[in-house]
Scaffold this active site. Structure first.
Site, PDB file in Angstrom:
ATOM      1  N   HIS A 188      -4.567  -7.913  -0.247  1.00 61.74           N
ATOM      2  CA  HIS A 188      -3.846  -6.656  -0.072  1.00 61.74           C
ATOM      3  C   HIS A 188      -3.031  -6.583   1.220  1.00 61.74           C
ATOM      4  O   HIS A 188      -1.982  -5.956   1.261  1.00 61.74           O
ATOM      5  CB  HIS A 188      -4.871  -5.520  -0.112  1.00 61.74           C
ATOM      6  CG  HIS A 188      -4.267  -4.155  -0.090  1.00 61.74           C
ATOM      7  ND1 HIS A 188      -3.451  -3.697  -1.102  1.00 61.74           N
ATOM      8  CD2 HIS A 188      -4.332  -3.150   0.816  1.00 61.74           C
ATOM      9  CE1 HIS A 188      -3.061  -2.461  -0.819  1.00 61.74           C
ATOM     10  NE2 HIS A 188      -3.579  -2.112   0.344  1.00 61.74           N
ATOM     11  N   TYR A 220      -3.501  10.930   0.830  1.00 57.61           N
ATOM     12  CA  TYR A 220      -4.022  10.781  -0.542  1.00 57.61           C
ATOM     13  C   TYR A 220      -4.037  12.130  -1.249  1.00 57.61           C
ATOM     14  O   TYR A 220      -3.674  12.234  -2.420  1.00 57.61           O
ATOM     15  CB  TYR A 220      -5.438  10.191  -0.511  1.00 57.61           C
ATOM     16  CG  TYR A 220      -5.469   8.745  -0.098  1.00 57.61           C
ATOM     17  CD1 TYR A 220      -5.355   8.387   1.240  1.00 57.61           C
ATOM     18  CD2 TYR A 220      -5.608   7.735  -1.034  1.00 57.61           C
ATOM     19  CE1 TYR A 220      -5.370   7.063   1.631  1.00 57.61           C
ATOM     20  CE2 TYR A 220      -5.625   6.401  -0.653  1.00 57.61           C
ATOM     21  CZ  TYR A 220      -5.508   6.067   0.673  1.00 57.61           C
ATOM     22  OH  TYR A 220      -5.511   4.761   1.054  1.00 57.61           O
ATOM     23  N   ASP A 260       0.839  -1.201   0.000  1.00 61.04           N
ATOM     24  CA  ASP A 260       0.000   0.000   0.000  1.00 61.04           C
ATOM     25  C   ASP A 260       0.880   1.259   0.000  1.00 61.04           C
ATOM     26  O   ASP A 260       1.858   1.316  -0.754  1.00 61.04           O
ATOM     27  CB  ASP A 260      -0.965  -0.058   1.199  1.00 61.04           C
ATOM     28  CG  ASP A 260      -2.148   0.873   1.052  1.00 61.04           C
ATOM     29  OD1 ASP A 260      -3.117   0.497   0.383  1.00 61.04           O
ATOM     30  OD2 ASP A 260      -2.084   1.997   1.592  1.00 61.04           O
TER      31      ASP A 260
END
Ligand SMILES: *[C@@H]1O[C@H](CO)[C@@H](O)[C@H](O)[C@H]1NC(C)=O
Ligand SMILES: *[C@@H]1O[C@H](CO)[C@@H](O)[C@H](O)[C@H]1NC(C)=O
Length: 474
Positions: free
Chosen positions: A444, A387, A241
Site C-alpha cells: 500500500h 473518513y 490512499d
C-alpha cells in the site's frame, strides 16, 4: 415475419429500451457537480470580501518548526512509564492486532535510540523547503521544491502534486521526491519536476477545519486552489490512499488543470464497476492479464480480507472523535494503531510474524518520523475525520464515482495493496486509462517502500501522456 411476431418484437424492443433507460439511470455516466470554489473552512466567520481576504493572505511563508526540548523530554518520560500491556495470546503474532511484546521493544527503541537523536531527525525532516499559506481559511502546509534552471537544454519541465493518505504524511514521499527532483540528472528521461507535497487539511501541519463537510471532493478544491496560488495552472498529480481519491476528484472536477493523474491505488466503486468485477470473477483469465490473476482473484479472499481488515475504516467513518480521544496523549497506543497498518498493508502475510515484519521493507526511523508527525501535531483525530466526511449523505450524493474522468490516467498496482481493480472496472470512469502496470513486490505504501519502482512507473506514464496527448508548453 407474421404480424404477431412483429408486434412481439416491437414490444420487446420497447420493453428492452425502457429497461435499458432504467438501468442507465442507475449507473450511466453523470455530469460533474459544481462545487463552491471559495467555500470557507476557517475558524472565524467567512470574510465578507473573499477577494480582499485572498489578497491579504496569499503570502507564502517559510515554515521551519522546531519543537522545544521540553516536548521531546515529556515524550521520553511518557514512554518511560511502566507499560501495563496485556501479553499476546499463545502463538499469536499480529493476527489480533499489534503484538504487545513487540510494542514494548518498539517503545524502547523509540525512547532510548530514536528520541535522543531527535535533533538529527529534525534536520532530516526539514531538508526540503516547507511553507504555509492560507487557503479558504485554512493554514495549509506543504513542501515545495522548485527548479530554478528551467531552461536546461532538451529538458521538459513539469510541476507534480504528490498527495499522501492515512496514516501517512509527506514523509512517505521523501525518497520519491529526491528521485523526481533529481530526474534532470537521470540520463533516461528528459524531465525536470517542480514538486509540491501538501499535508492534507487536518493532517500534520495543515490546519483542520472547525466545521463539518470537508470531504475528499472539497479537499480536491483546496488542493487545486493551493496549486493556483503557487502559480501552477497545469500539473501532474500522483497519489495513493486518500491521495488517490482526492487526486481523482481533482482530475475529474478540474481537467483543465491536470496534465495527467497517476495513482498507486486506482479504484472505482460505481455500481457498474462492482458488477463487472463480480462477473469477471467467473472468468478471471478473460479479464486479468496473464500471470497477474492472483492480484484480483479469488474474490473470496478479497471478501475475507475486507471483513478482517476494515474495522478501523468503519470506526473512523462513524466515530472518529471517540477513537481519536483514545489515541490522543497516548503515544504508545498511537504507535500501535498507526504502525499496525504499515505491517498488514505492506503484506498481509506479515500478520504471522512476531514483529509484524515492520522492518522488512522500511527503516524503523522512517516509520517513527511519520508517527512523530502525528504525535507532535496532535492531528490523529482531525486526520480520521476525513473518513466520516467521505461518507456523509452530501458527499455520496456528489456521485463522483460515476462522473467520467477524461484526463490521461495511469494505474500502478502493487500486489499487496489493500484493494485492486481490473482495467475493465476502471475504464468506465477513466476514459483515458493509458497506463496500467503490475508489480509483484510492494504494498500500500509504494512511495515509501519501493520509491524507485514508483518513480520509474511515473516517468513511463509521463512519457505516454506526452506521446498520446499534445501537452501545451507550460
Ligand atoms: C489584512 O491584514 C491586516 C494585517 O494582518 C489586517 O489588519 C487587515 O484587517 C486585513 N484586511 C483584510 C481585508 O482582511
Ligand atoms: C526512566 O525510569 C527509570 C526508572 O523507572 C529512571 O531511573 C529513569 O531516570 C527514567 N528516565 C527518564 C528519562 O525519565
Amino acid at each position: 415475419m407474421s404480424p404477431i411476431t412483429r408486434i412481439l418484437v416491437l414490444l420487446l424492443a420497447i420493453g428492452g429500451g425502457m429497461v435499458y433507460k432504467q438501468i442507465n439511470q442507475l449507473w450511466g455516466d453523470l455530469p460533474a457537480p459544481k462545487l463552491d470554489l471559495e467555500e470557507w473552512w476557517g475558524d472565524e466567520a467567512a470574510p465578507k470580501d473573499y477577494e480582499a481576504y485572498v489578497a491579504n493572505t496569499s503570502e507564502v511563508i517559510n515554515n521551519r518548526l522546531s519543537y522545544p526540548e521540553a516536548t521531546i523530554e515529556d515524550l521520553i518520560k511518557q514512554l518511560n512509564r511502566t507499560l501495563r500491556l496485556t501479553p499476546p495470546l499463545e502463538g499469536v503474532a499480529f493476527e489480533y492486532g499489534f503484538n504487545s511484546d513487540y510494542l514494548k521493544e518498539l517503545v524502547k527503541y523509540w525512547r532510548d535510540d530514536y528520541l535522543p537523536r531527535w535533533r538529527e531527525r529534525e534536520v532530516f525532516l526539514w531538508q526540503f523547503n516547507q511553507f504555509t499559506t492560507d487557503i479558504q481559511g485554512l493554514r495549509m502546509h506543504f513542501l515545495h521544491l522548485m527548479v530554478y534552471d528551467q531552461n536546461k537544454v532538451g529538458k521538459q519541465h513539469y510541476p507534480v502534486l504528490l498527495l499522501h493518505g492515512w496514516p501517512g504524511s509527506v514523509r512517505e514521499f521523501y525518497d520519491f521526491i529526491h528521485l523526481l527532483h533529481q530526474s534532470n540528472l537521470d540520463e533516461n528521461n528528459k524531465y525536470i519536476f517542480n514538486v509540491i507535497v501538501p499535508s492534507m487539511p487536518g493532517y500534520a501541519w495543515s490546519q483542520g477545519t472547525s466545521r463539518p463537510g470537508l470531504g475528499p471532493a472539497q479537499v480536491a478544491v483546496v488542493m487545486r486552489n493551493l496549486m493556483l496560488r503557487l502559480g501552477y495552472k497545469k500539473f501532474f498529480v500522483q497519489g495513493g490512499d486518500w491521495g488517490s481519491i482526492v487526486g481523482s476528484h481533482l482530475a475529474t472536477l478540474f481537467p483543465e488543470n491536470v496534465l495527467g493523474y497517476h495513482s498507486n491505488m486506482c479504484n472505482n466503486l460505481s455500481p457498474k464497476s462492482q458488477v463487472k468485477g463480480l462477473l469477471a470473477s467467473f472468468w478471471p483469465s478473460l479479464y486479468a492479464p496473464s500471470g497477474y490473476e492472483d492480484f484480483f482473484f479469488p474474490k473470496s479472499r478479497e471478501f475475507n480480507h475486507l471483513i478482517e481488515e476494515s474495522g478501523y475504516f468503519h470506526l473512523q467513518a462513524t466515530k472518529p472523535d471517540t477513537i481519536g480521544a483514545a489515541l490522543t496523549d497516548n503515544p504508545v497506543g498511537l504507535a500501535a494503531y498507526i504502525l499496525e497498518k504499515f505491517s498488514t498493508w505492506t503484506n498481509p502475510g506479515y500478520r504471522s510474524l512476531a514483529d509484524g515484519g515492520i522492518t522488512k521493507r522500511y527503516k524503523l526511523d522512517a516509520l517513527l518520523d511519520n508517527l512523530m508527525i502525528y504525535y507532535l501535531t496532535n492531528s490523529i483525530t482531525t486526520s480520521q475525520r476525513l473518513y466520516a466526511e467521505a461518507y456523509t449523505k452530501e458527499q455520496r450524493e456528489l456521485r463522483l464515482e460515476r462522473v467520467p474522468t477524461l484526463v490521461p490516467t495511469g494505474c500502478a498496482r502493487f500486489k499487496h495493496d489493500i484493494m485492486q481493480f481490473l482495467d475493465v472496472q476502471l475504464e468506465y470512469k477513466y476514459k483515458n486509462l493509458i497506463h496500467s502496470t503490475y508489480y509483484k513486490n510492494g504494498g500500500h505504501f509504494a512511495a515509501l517502500e519501493v520509491p524507485q519502482v514508483l518513480y520509474k512507473d511515473f516517468i513511463e506514464f509521463v512519457k505516454k501522456v506526452e506521446r498520446k496527448f499534445k501537452i501545451p508548453t507550460l
